[in-house]
Write a protein that holds these residues in place. Structure first.
Motif, short mmCIF file in Angstrom:
data_model
loop_
_atom_site.label_atom_id
_atom_site.label_comp_id
_atom_site.label_asym_id
_atom_site.label_seq_id
_atom_site.Cartn_x
_atom_site.Cartn_y
_atom_site.Cartn_z
N LEU A 282 38.55 34.73 50.66
CA LEU A 282 38.33 35.77 49.65
C LEU A 282 38.79 37.12 50.19
CD1 LEU A 282 37.22 36.58 46.89
CD2 LEU A 282 34.98 36.89 47.97
N ASP A 283 38.37 37.43 51.41
CA ASP A 283 38.72 38.73 52.00
C ASP A 283 40.24 38.90 52.08
OD1 ASP A 283 36.04 39.14 52.30
OD2 ASP A 283 35.98 38.63 54.44
N GLU A 284 40.91 37.83 52.49
CA GLU A 284 42.36 37.92 52.63
C GLU A 284 43.04 38.16 51.28
OE1 GLU A 284 44.83 35.76 55.86
OE2 GLU A 284 44.92 34.44 54.09
N ALA A 285 42.57 37.44 50.25
CA ALA A 285 43.17 37.62 48.92
C ALA A 285 42.88 39.02 48.38
CB ALA A 285 42.65 36.55 47.97
N LYS A 286 41.64 39.48 48.59
CA LYS A 286 41.24 40.79 48.06
C LYS A 286 42.01 41.94 48.72
CE LYS A 286 36.80 41.65 46.98
NZ LYS A 286 35.89 41.41 45.85
N SER A 287 42.45 41.70 49.94
CA SER A 287 43.21 42.77 50.61
C SER A 287 44.54 43.02 49.88
CB SER A 287 43.44 42.43 52.08
OG SER A 287 44.41 41.40 52.18
N VAL A 288 44.98 42.05 49.11
CA VAL A 288 46.21 42.22 48.31
C VAL A 288 45.88 42.51 46.85
CG1 VAL A 288 48.31 41.05 47.49
CG2 VAL A 288 47.47 40.66 49.83
N PHE A 289 44.90 41.77 46.33
CA PHE A 289 44.55 41.93 44.91
C PHE A 289 43.02 41.98 44.80
CE2 PHE A 289 43.77 40.37 40.57
CZ PHE A 289 44.63 41.20 39.86
N GLU A 290 42.52 43.19 44.59
CA GLU A 290 41.08 43.45 44.69
C GLU A 290 40.25 42.58 43.74
OE1 GLU A 290 39.00 44.90 46.61
OE2 GLU A 290 37.27 44.75 45.27
N LYS A 291 40.76 42.37 42.54
CA LYS A 291 39.95 41.65 41.55
C LYS A 291 40.09 40.13 41.70
CE LYS A 291 39.63 45.31 38.14
NZ LYS A 291 40.05 45.78 36.81
N THR A 292 39.80 39.67 42.91
CA THR A 292 39.86 38.23 43.19
C THR A 292 38.44 37.69 43.36
OG1 THR A 292 41.94 38.52 44.38
CG2 THR A 292 40.74 36.48 44.79
N GLU A 293 38.20 36.49 42.87
CA GLU A 293 36.92 35.81 43.07
C GLU A 293 37.17 34.37 43.48
OE1 GLU A 293 34.04 37.40 39.61
OE2 GLU A 293 36.19 37.52 39.15
N LEU A 294 36.18 33.79 44.16
CA LEU A 294 36.27 32.38 44.56
C LEU A 294 35.83 31.50 43.39
CD1 LEU A 294 34.51 32.61 48.05
CD2 LEU A 294 36.97 32.30 47.67
N ALA A 295 36.63 30.49 43.05
CA ALA A 295 36.25 29.56 41.98
C ALA A 295 35.24 28.56 42.55
CB ALA A 295 37.48 28.84 41.46
N LEU A 296 34.03 29.04 42.74
CA LEU A 296 32.99 28.20 43.35
C LEU A 296 32.34 27.30 42.31
CD1 LEU A 296 31.22 30.80 45.67
CD2 LEU A 296 32.81 28.99 46.35
N GLU A 297 32.09 26.07 42.73
CA GLU A 297 31.47 25.07 41.88
C GLU A 297 30.17 25.57 41.26
OE1 GLU A 297 32.35 21.51 43.99
OE2 GLU A 297 30.55 20.61 43.15
N GLY A 298 30.02 25.38 39.97
CA GLY A 298 28.79 25.78 39.29
C GLY A 298 28.84 27.21 38.79
N HIS A 299 29.80 27.99 39.29
CA HIS A 299 29.90 29.39 38.84
C HIS A 299 30.63 29.47 37.50
CE1 HIS A 299 28.94 31.73 42.72
NE2 HIS A 299 28.39 30.55 42.77
N GLU A 300 30.25 30.48 36.72
CA GLU A 300 30.89 30.67 35.43
C GLU A 300 31.50 32.06 35.41
OE1 GLU A 300 29.82 28.96 31.19
OE2 GLU A 300 28.35 30.46 31.85
N PHE A 301 32.71 32.14 34.90
CA PHE A 301 33.41 33.43 34.82
C PHE A 301 33.73 33.68 33.36
CE2 PHE A 301 34.18 31.37 38.82
CZ PHE A 301 33.94 32.37 39.75
N SER A 302 33.29 34.82 32.85
CA SER A 302 33.53 35.02 31.41
C SER A 302 34.16 36.37 31.12
CB SER A 302 32.24 34.84 30.62
OG SER A 302 31.27 35.74 31.09
N GLU A 303 34.80 36.43 29.97
CA GLU A 303 35.43 37.66 29.46
C GLU A 303 34.89 37.91 28.06
OE1 GLU A 303 37.91 39.92 30.44
OE2 GLU A 303 37.54 39.13 32.44
N ASP A 304 34.57 39.15 27.75
CA ASP A 304 34.11 39.47 26.38
C ASP A 304 35.29 39.59 25.43
OD1 ASP A 304 31.49 39.48 27.06
OD2 ASP A 304 31.53 41.58 27.71
#
Lengths: 304, 304
Positions: A282-304
């Motif tokens: 995550l840290d490595e990706a964020k150093s290039v593109f700040e709005k990065t998240e880990l697609a962790l099992e059970g997590h939900e990512f939503s957009e309004d």
């Protein structure tokens, strides 16, 4: 109308560190779409209290086992649960043969119909369309034919500004306003100007799913400006050569794709088993593109 | 030498109530044999701390998904873990096609060899033999071709009675005693009589696995007198008609088979999802055959 992505698995190749293989459930305009189906996905659905029978559309990116070995079990369980409505599957050439041979030897006549669309590798192709959504496949760069998927909400109607709306307006007039029309009086003059009584439409959201692929800028036009991008990031940057050899991507490379495609957010997944702790990825990706998240099992990512 | 059976799954048709589908690991004369391989078996092996790479022999009873959908995932993971030694699989006609088509579309060349023996349905057939064990298939009565498996330890050698054994006896003489021979002096007279210096061999143990089958006394000759019998018991006795229709067995019927075959112990499994609480199934079977146990996931049953 928000969309959301629930991660059901995001480990590469084999299940490890209590992480299952690739599968996720996208819900867009209230329709659930299952994307990839690694072994045990039906158990992951149960664990996350998602009713499998609600799923009418399944997308398979390619025929490496960690992306589809759970499909035949899910098909079989839906049959045993008494499903009658059609199941629509969109997958690579060959998937039809694989499903057919399993059903043949178990002598199973499914009590529901499978509509199987095998996409052709190479072009952007419309796979699904209803009044609200369009879904396309597009080519990724992997060892075997592999498609990404682009989920697009269609342009939405204008929203009624209820604070200003005359109470006695009949439903047919409200529809006119939503469609962007002015309402005229009997003499044909503007009685209610659309601009005054409506607000701009809610934004049309987009989601793109890219797994598995090597770093390839040729995919950028397909995913340009999406609100949320899932992109594989199997290795960290120090394994760049290994990533290229195996047609996979590093964290840095996934972040670069996100940056160049100007996407809203990036989810990274398909983590190699060599990484138990994912924070450095995550840290490595964020150093290039700040709005990065880990697609962790059970997590939900939503957009309004 | 004890044998043991570790249950990895024993639910019928679909995973439910945190119960996985059929799979178990028999360890006999220190050799592990995987029997059936429902979806997620590789995860069950991990959970039970069993190293998949130690398994060289896999037996598949039939091609209903709840007994083999985990096989291709296991084969694939063994490849990805770097396996090089052969894997021996014994299964129904058709299994070769199913494995081949999955490997074909994933363009996988396994870095190890699979020796696949497809048993012929109908006769007792020797599938495996080494110096200590013989394993046979035999026909069950199910909707599609389905085999039971009989695991037999061969007659063992006599055991040295170390309390009486002269300390200076060379290894070659000890082998003679184990083989049941007397040791003679230079004049050809009996110096050490076998009976005095050895004990009878340890018993040769037998295990039989019967899943899935309707109640059928024709299987009794194949399993007569085994030390431990696993027999499916999908339904309770009040569902006898449903059991017959679907070619399955009730708890009472499984117990009757055990009784008539005069086995040492009975394990019942392949529980229908309709039964969350399994105690009534156990009680019903025990009322006919007292030495019955539930083949519960994670439990191990052993014989000395």
């Amino acid at each position: 109308m928000p969309f959301s992505v629930k991660i059901l698995g995001s480990n590469a190749s084999v299940p490890a560190h209590n992480r299952n293989q690739t599968s996720q459930l996208l819900t867009m305009m209230q329709v659930p779409f299952l994307i990839d189906c690694g072994e045990g996905t039906q158990l992951q659905l149960k664990k996350n209290k998602i009713k499998a029978q609600k799923i009418d559309h399944i997308f398979i990116s390619h025929l490496h086992g960690d992306h589809y070995y759970g499909l035949i079990g899910l098909i079989s369980s839906l049959h045993l649960y008494g499903r009658q409505k059609d199941l629509n599957i969109y997958g690579p050439p060959g998937l039809k043969d694989i499903i057919a041979i399993n059903l043949k030897y178990s002598q199973t006549n499914l009590n529901y119909k499978i509509n199987l669309t095998e996409w052709e590798y190479g072009d952007k192709q419309l796979l699904f369309e209803n009044q609200n959504i369009q879904i396309y496949s597009f080519p990724l760069n992997h060892r075997i034919p592999c498609s990404g998927f682009l989920f697009e909400e269609k342009p939405k109607k204008r929203r009624i500004n209820r604070k200003l709306l005359p109470i006695d307006l009949p439903p047919s007039r409200i529809i006119q306003l939503k469609n962007g029309e002015d309402i005229l009086d009997e003499e044909g003059k503007v009685k209610y100007a659309n601009k005054e009584y409506t607000l701009p439409p809610a934004p049309s959201r987009t989601y793109a799913f890219c797994s598995d692929t090597k770093y390839d800028e040729a995919i950028i036009p397909y995913i340009q400006g999406v609100d949320m991008l899932y992109h594989e990031a199997t290795f960290m940057e120090d394994m760049k050569e290994r990533a290229a050899q195996t047609h996979h991507t590093t964290t840095t490379e996934a972040a670069l794709i996100a940056q160049k495609a100007n996407v809203g957010r990036l989810l990274i997944g398909h983590f190699s088993t060599r990484y138990k702790d994912l924070q450095p990825m995550l840290d490595e990706a964020k150093s290039v593109f700040e709005k990065t998240e880990l697609a962790l099992e059970g997590h939900e990512f939503s957009e309004d």
